[in-house]
Design a protein around this motif. Structure first.
Motif, mmCIF file in Angstrom:
data_model
loop_
_atom_site.group_PDB
_atom_site.id
_atom_site.type_symbol
_atom_site.label_atom_id
_atom_site.label_comp_id
_atom_site.label_asym_id
_atom_site.label_seq_id
_atom_site.Cartn_x
_atom_site.Cartn_y
_atom_site.Cartn_z
ATOM 1 N N ALA A 2 0.824 -1.210 0.000
ATOM 2 C CA ALA A 2 0.000 0.000 0.000
ATOM 3 C C ALA A 2 0.857 1.259 0.000
ATOM 4 O O ALA A 2 0.552 2.222 -0.707
ATOM 5 C CB ALA A 2 -0.928 -0.003 1.211
ATOM 6 N N ALA A 3 1.955 1.225 0.769
ATOM 7 C CA ALA A 3 2.824 2.397 0.820
ATOM 8 C C ALA A 3 3.468 2.666 -0.530
ATOM 9 O O ALA A 3 3.576 3.818 -0.963
ATOM 10 C CB ALA A 3 3.894 2.203 1.886
ATOM 11 N N LEU A 4 3.882 1.599 -1.209
ATOM 12 C CA LEU A 4 4.479 1.787 -2.531
ATOM 13 C C LEU A 4 3.444 2.296 -3.523
ATOM 14 O O LEU A 4 3.765 3.107 -4.395
ATOM 15 C CB LEU A 4 5.097 0.469 -3.010
ATOM 16 N N GLU A 5 2.214 1.840 -3.380
ATOM 17 C CA GLU A 5 1.153 2.331 -4.255
ATOM 18 C C GLU A 5 0.872 3.807 -4.014
ATOM 19 O O GLU A 5 0.623 4.565 -4.956
ATOM 20 C CB GLU A 5 -0.121 1.505 -4.059
ATOM 21 N N ILE A 6 0.926 4.222 -2.751
ATOM 22 C CA ILE A 6 0.734 5.645 -2.441
ATOM 23 C C ILE A 6 1.846 6.468 -3.068
ATOM 24 O O ILE A 6 1.602 7.513 -3.680
ATOM 25 C CB ILE A 6 0.664 5.859 -0.919
ATOM 26 N N THR A 7 3.077 5.981 -2.937
ATOM 27 C CA THR A 7 4.200 6.690 -3.553
ATOM 28 C C THR A 7 3.994 6.791 -5.058
ATOM 29 O O THR A 7 4.171 7.855 -5.645
ATOM 30 C CB THR A 7 5.529 5.962 -3.259
ATOM 31 N N ALA A 8 3.604 5.694 -5.666
ATOM 32 C CA ALA A 8 3.385 5.694 -7.112
ATOM 33 C C ALA A 8 2.247 6.626 -7.493
ATOM 34 O O ALA A 8 2.306 7.305 -8.521
ATOM 35 C CB ALA A 8 3.100 4.277 -7.596
ATOM 36 N N ARG A 9 1.216 6.683 -6.673
ATOM 37 C CA ARG A 9 0.074 7.545 -6.988
ATOM 38 C C ARG A 9 0.462 9.020 -6.950
ATOM 39 O O ARG A 9 0.126 9.783 -7.836
ATOM 40 C CB ARG A 9 -1.065 7.289 -5.996
ATOM 41 N N TYR A 10 1.194 9.428 -5.910
ATOM 42 C CA TYR A 10 1.512 10.837 -5.738
ATOM 43 C C TYR A 10 2.780 11.267 -6.461
ATOM 44 O O TYR A 10 2.968 12.458 -6.696
ATOM 45 C CB TYR A 10 1.622 11.180 -4.252
#
Length: 92
Positions: A2-10
């Protein structure tokens, strides 16, 4: 994950630009992509969950970066280091 997805999103643009630069410059990516790496880092640093990953997973990330330095012509040799970092990030 989830944290990597947040990084990728922002920070998607920064991550993609850095990734393309590294792939395009296997022998000189550290020098050629430094500015893009800083840009990605600044973006990620603005998000609290990414800050936690950076704090809690600093050791496996540093090992991954060291592996990249030692294997500039063959970054595929660092897959174990990537996996260790991802496992750590998943636990944050």
């Amino acid at each position: 994950q989830a944290a990597l997805e947040i990084t990728a999103r922002y920070c998607r643009d920064e991550m993609e630009q850095y990734g393309r630069c590294v792939a395009a410059s296997p022998a000189s990516w550290q020098r050629d992509c430094h500015r893009l790496r800083l840009s990605m880092s600044r973006c990620a640093a603005a998000h609290p969950i990414v800050q936690r990953i950076r704090r809690d997973c600093a050791e496996p990330f540093a090992a991954f970066e060291q592996c990249l330095k030692e294997n500039q012509a063959s970054v595929v040799n660092c897959s174990d280091h990537v996996n260790a970092f991802v496992l750590c990030a998943d636990r944050v």
